[in-house]
Motif scaffolding. Structure first.
Motif, PDB file in Angstrom:
ATOM      1  N   VAL A  90      19.319  42.952 -22.170  1.00 37.19           N
ATOM      2  CA  VAL A  90      20.739  42.809 -22.547  1.00 37.19           C
ATOM      3  C   VAL A  90      21.308  41.582 -21.835  1.00 37.19           C
ATOM      4  CG1 VAL A  90      23.012  43.884 -22.509  1.00 37.19           C
ATOM      5  CG2 VAL A  90      20.955  45.327 -22.718  1.00 37.19           C
ATOM      6  N   PHE A  91      21.825  40.641 -22.610  1.00 40.56           N
ATOM      7  CA  PHE A  91      22.538  39.527 -21.966  1.00 40.56           C
ATOM      8  C   PHE A  91      23.618  38.967 -22.874  1.00 40.56           C
ATOM      9  CE2 PHE A  91      21.307  35.658 -24.140  1.00 40.56           C
ATOM     10  CZ  PHE A  91      20.044  35.888 -24.660  1.00 40.56           C
ATOM     11  N   VAL A  92      24.604  38.361 -22.220  1.00 40.39           N
ATOM     12  CA  VAL A  92      25.672  37.622 -22.901  1.00 40.39           C
ATOM     13  C   VAL A  92      25.734  36.257 -22.215  1.00 40.39           C
ATOM     14  CG1 VAL A  92      28.163  37.540 -23.362  1.00 40.39           C
ATOM     15  CG2 VAL A  92      26.936  39.726 -23.462  1.00 40.39           C
ATOM     16  N   ARG A  97      31.302  35.970 -21.687  1.00 41.78           N
ATOM     17  CA  ARG A  97      31.361  37.232 -20.932  1.00 41.78           C
ATOM     18  C   ARG A  97      32.800  37.711 -20.713  1.00 41.78           C
ATOM     19  NH1 ARG A  97      26.613  35.818 -16.528  1.00 41.78           N
ATOM     20  NH2 ARG A  97      24.973  35.649 -18.123  1.00 41.78           N
ATOM     21  N   GLY A  98      32.932  38.985 -20.462  1.00 39.47           N
ATOM     22  CA  GLY A  98      34.228  39.570 -20.130  1.00 39.47           C
ATOM     23  C   GLY A  98      35.113  39.815 -21.327  1.00 39.47           C
ATOM     24  N   ARG A  99      34.529  39.790 -22.541  1.00 34.55           N
ATOM     25  CA  ARG A  99      35.343  40.012 -23.760  1.00 34.55           C
ATOM     26  C   ARG A  99      34.788  41.142 -24.609  1.00 34.55           C
ATOM     27  NH1 ARG A  99      35.394  33.804 -25.660  1.00 34.55           N
ATOM     28  NH2 ARG A  99      35.732  32.974 -23.579  1.00 34.55           N
ATOM     29  N   GLY A 100      33.982  41.990 -23.999  1.00 37.81           N
ATOM     30  CA  GLY A 100      33.500  43.167 -24.723  1.00 37.81           C
ATOM     31  C   GLY A 100      32.214  42.979 -25.489  1.00 37.81           C
ATOM     32  N   GLY A 102      29.091  42.493 -24.297  1.00 40.36           N
ATOM     33  CA  GLY A 102      28.020  43.308 -23.721  1.00 40.36           C
ATOM     34  C   GLY A 102      28.135  44.761 -24.166  1.00 40.36           C
ATOM     35  N   LYS A 103      29.336  45.291 -24.118  1.00 41.25           N
ATOM     36  CA  LYS A 103      29.540  46.678 -24.551  1.00 41.25           C
ATOM     37  C   LYS A 103      29.218  46.848 -26.034  1.00 41.25           C
ATOM     38  CE  LYS A 103      32.851  48.784 -21.477  1.00 41.25           C
ATOM     39  NZ  LYS A 103      34.221  49.278 -21.324  1.00 41.25           N
ATOM     40  N   THR A 124      18.501  48.497 -14.417  1.00 38.48           N
ATOM     41  CA  THR A 124      19.506  47.465 -14.149  1.00 38.48           C
ATOM     42  C   THR A 124      19.630  47.272 -12.648  1.00 38.48           C
ATOM     43  OG1 THR A 124      21.779  46.745 -14.538  1.00 38.48           O
ATOM     44  CG2 THR A 124      21.475  49.094 -14.138  1.00 38.48           C
ATOM     45  N   ASP A 126      22.487  45.701 -11.281  1.00 40.30           N
ATOM     46  CA  ASP A 126      23.889  45.774 -10.833  1.00 40.30           C
ATOM     47  C   ASP A 126      24.895  46.152 -11.911  1.00 40.30           C
ATOM     48  OD1 ASP A 126      24.016  43.551 -12.421  1.00 40.30           O
ATOM     49  OD2 ASP A 126      24.436  42.141 -10.817  1.00 40.30           O
ATOM     50  N   TYR A 131      26.643  50.749 -18.133  1.00 38.36           N
ATOM     51  CA  TYR A 131      25.849  51.747 -18.852  1.00 38.36           C
ATOM     52  C   TYR A 131      26.381  53.159 -18.647  1.00 38.36           C
ATOM     53  CZ  TYR A 131      22.954  47.671 -19.304  1.00 38.36           C
ATOM     54  OH  TYR A 131      22.519  46.401 -19.597  1.00 38.36           O
TER      55      TYR A 131
HETATM   56  C1  COA Z   1      26.023  42.390 -17.968  1.00 40.34           C
HETATM   57  C2  COA Z   1      26.536  41.579 -19.179  1.00 40.34           C
HETATM   58  C3  COA Z   1      25.589  41.796 -20.352  1.00 40.34           C
HETATM   59  C4  COA Z   1      27.924  42.127 -19.548  1.00 40.34           C
HETATM   60  O1  COA Z   1      28.378  41.411 -20.695  1.00 40.34           O
HETATM   61  P1  COA Z   1      29.941  41.179 -20.966  1.00 40.34           P
HETATM   62  O2  COA Z   1      30.105  40.747 -22.363  1.00 40.34           O
HETATM   63  O3  COA Z   1      30.510  40.294 -19.919  1.00 40.34           O
HETATM   64  O4  COA Z   1      30.489  42.663 -20.746  1.00 40.34           O
HETATM   65  P2  COA Z   1      31.796  43.348 -21.383  1.00 40.34           P
HETATM   66  O5  COA Z   1      32.901  42.331 -21.484  1.00 40.34           O
HETATM   67  O6  COA Z   1      31.410  44.071 -22.618  1.00 40.34           O
HETATM   68  O7  COA Z   1      32.204  44.412 -20.253  1.00 40.34           O
HETATM   69  C5  COA Z   1      31.280  45.007 -19.423  1.00 40.34           C
HETATM   70  C6  COA Z   1      31.909  46.174 -18.700  1.00 40.34           C
HETATM   71  O8  COA Z   1      30.949  46.630 -17.743  1.00 40.34           O
HETATM   72  C7  COA Z   1      31.436  46.398 -16.430  1.00 40.34           C
HETATM   73  N1  COA Z   1      30.341  45.942 -15.579  1.00 40.34           N
HETATM   74  C8  COA Z   1      29.744  46.712 -14.674  1.00 40.34           C
HETATM   75  N2  COA Z   1      28.787  46.055 -14.046  1.00 40.34           N
HETATM   76  C9  COA Z   1      28.759  44.815 -14.571  1.00 40.34           C
HETATM   77  C10 COA Z   1      27.955  43.662 -14.329  1.00 40.34           C
HETATM   78  N3  COA Z   1      27.012  43.637 -13.401  1.00 40.34           N
HETATM   79  N4  COA Z   1      28.165  42.575 -15.066  1.00 40.34           N
HETATM   80  C11 COA Z   1      29.123  42.590 -16.018  1.00 40.34           C
HETATM   81  N5  COA Z   1      29.921  43.642 -16.296  1.00 40.34           N
HETATM   82  C12 COA Z   1      29.732  44.761 -15.560  1.00 40.34           C
HETATM   83  C13 COA Z   1      32.579  45.380 -16.585  1.00 40.34           C
HETATM   84  O9  COA Z   1      33.455  45.491 -15.516  1.00 40.34           O
HETATM   85  C14 COA Z   1      33.174  45.803 -17.910  1.00 40.34           C
HETATM   86  O10 COA Z   1      33.903  46.981 -17.741  1.00 40.34           O
HETATM   87  P3  COA Z   1      35.381  47.160 -18.409  1.00 40.34           P
HETATM   88  O11 COA Z   1      35.180  47.104 -19.904  1.00 40.34           O
HETATM   89  O12 COA Z   1      35.812  48.510 -17.936  1.00 40.34           O
HETATM   90  O13 COA Z   1      36.201  46.036 -17.913  1.00 40.34           O
HETATM   91  C15 COA Z   1      26.693  40.079 -18.829  1.00 40.34           C
HETATM   92  O14 COA Z   1      27.513  39.933 -17.683  1.00 40.34           O
HETATM   93  C16 COA Z   1      25.379  39.370 -18.562  1.00 40.34           C
HETATM   94  O15 COA Z   1      24.727  38.899 -19.481  1.00 40.34           O
HETATM   95  N6  COA Z   1      24.972  39.301 -17.287  1.00 40.34           N
HETATM   96  C17 COA Z   1      23.729  38.621 -16.924  1.00 40.34           C
HETATM   97  C18 COA Z   1      22.535  39.384 -17.443  1.00 40.34           C
HETATM   98  C19 COA Z   1      22.537  40.821 -17.021  1.00 40.34           C
HETATM   99  O16 COA Z   1      22.807  41.133 -15.852  1.00 40.34           O
HETATM  100  N7  COA Z   1      22.225  41.697 -17.978  1.00 40.34           N
HETATM  101  C20 COA Z   1      22.167  43.136 -17.745  1.00 40.34           C
HETATM  102  C21 COA Z   1      20.792  43.522 -17.342  1.00 40.34           C
HETATM  103  S1  COA Z   1      20.683  45.276 -17.125  1.00 40.34           S
END
Ligand code: COA
Length: 150
Positions: A90-92, A97-100, A102-103, A124, A126, A131
């Motif tokens: 899973v990656f964005v 990032r921060g716009r939903g 990943g969810k 994961t 962190d 999840y």
């Molecule tokens: C993790 C990742 C996929 C999240 O993507 P995103 O589009 O920024 O996430 P979203 O905007 O959908 O929100 C994620 C939610 O999870 C939470 N969260 C928890 N741990 C997080 C983390 N380590 N990184 C990002 N969000 C995290 C956020 O606070 C947010 O919660 P909210 O909706 O209550 O505010 C992105 O930060 C990423 O690609 N990170 C690098 C790769 C990675 O770590 N992948 C996951 C491997 S398990």
């Protein structure tokens, strides 16, 4: 087993991104680029390894900018198609990032279609809270795992 046919994925109509599970739409350069250089996990994989994993996955989902069409996110699932799924890669991209996104990627795999009733596993470092919001919890004492050997 063969992967399921691409299916319509619910996505908020006003969202700036769309989610698709059409594997032919993937931008391999984006997926290879992130997973071989930026992911903190399994960076040893070659583009050919990643292509083989995509081909062997049950479903893959991409997130795409509605205006430019650029791929901004990715996730894939390995599954028996009935009872068990493993969520992976899973990656964005940082700019989206921060716009939903990943969810939305996680939701498409674990809450929509045949995956909705399955047991799901993942690892994961962190992002536990991301999840947890989909029902993932720490495993109980019945869970055993043999780590990767390479
Ligand atoms: C993790 C990742 C996929 C999240 O993507 P995103 O589009 O920024 O996430 P979203 O905007 O959908 O929100 C994620 C939610 O999870 C939470 N969260 C928890 N741990 C997080 C983390 N380590 N990184 C990002 N969000 C995290 C956020 O606070 C947010 O919660 P909210 O909706 O209550 O505010 C992105 O930060 C990423 O690609 N990170 C690098 C790769 C990675 O770590 N992948 C996951 C491997 S398990």
């Amino acid at each position: 087993m063969s992967p399921p046919e691409p299916m319509p994925i619910a996505c908020p109509p006003m969202s700036e991104h769309e989610i698709s599970d059409d594997p032919t739409r993937l931008d391999r350069a984006v997926v290879h680029g992130f997973l071989t250089t930026e992911a903190y996990w399994h960076r040893w994989r070659t583009p050919a390894d990643i292509d083989a994993q995509i081909a062997g996955s049950w479903r893959v989902v991409g997130a795409y900018d509605r205006v430019t069409g650029a791929q901004v996110g990715f996730a894939r699932a390995v599954s028996d198609g009935v009872a068990l799924g493993y969520l992976a890669d899973v990656f964005v991209v940082p700019a989206a990032r921060g716009r939903g996104v990943g969810k939305a990627l996680v939701r498409a795999l674990v809450e929509e279609g045949a995956g909705a009733g399955m047991r799901w596993l993942l690892h994961t470092a962190d992002a536990h809270d991301l999840y947890r919001s989909f029902g993932f919890q720490e495993p109980d004492a019945t869970y055993l795992e043999r780590p990767i050997r390479r």
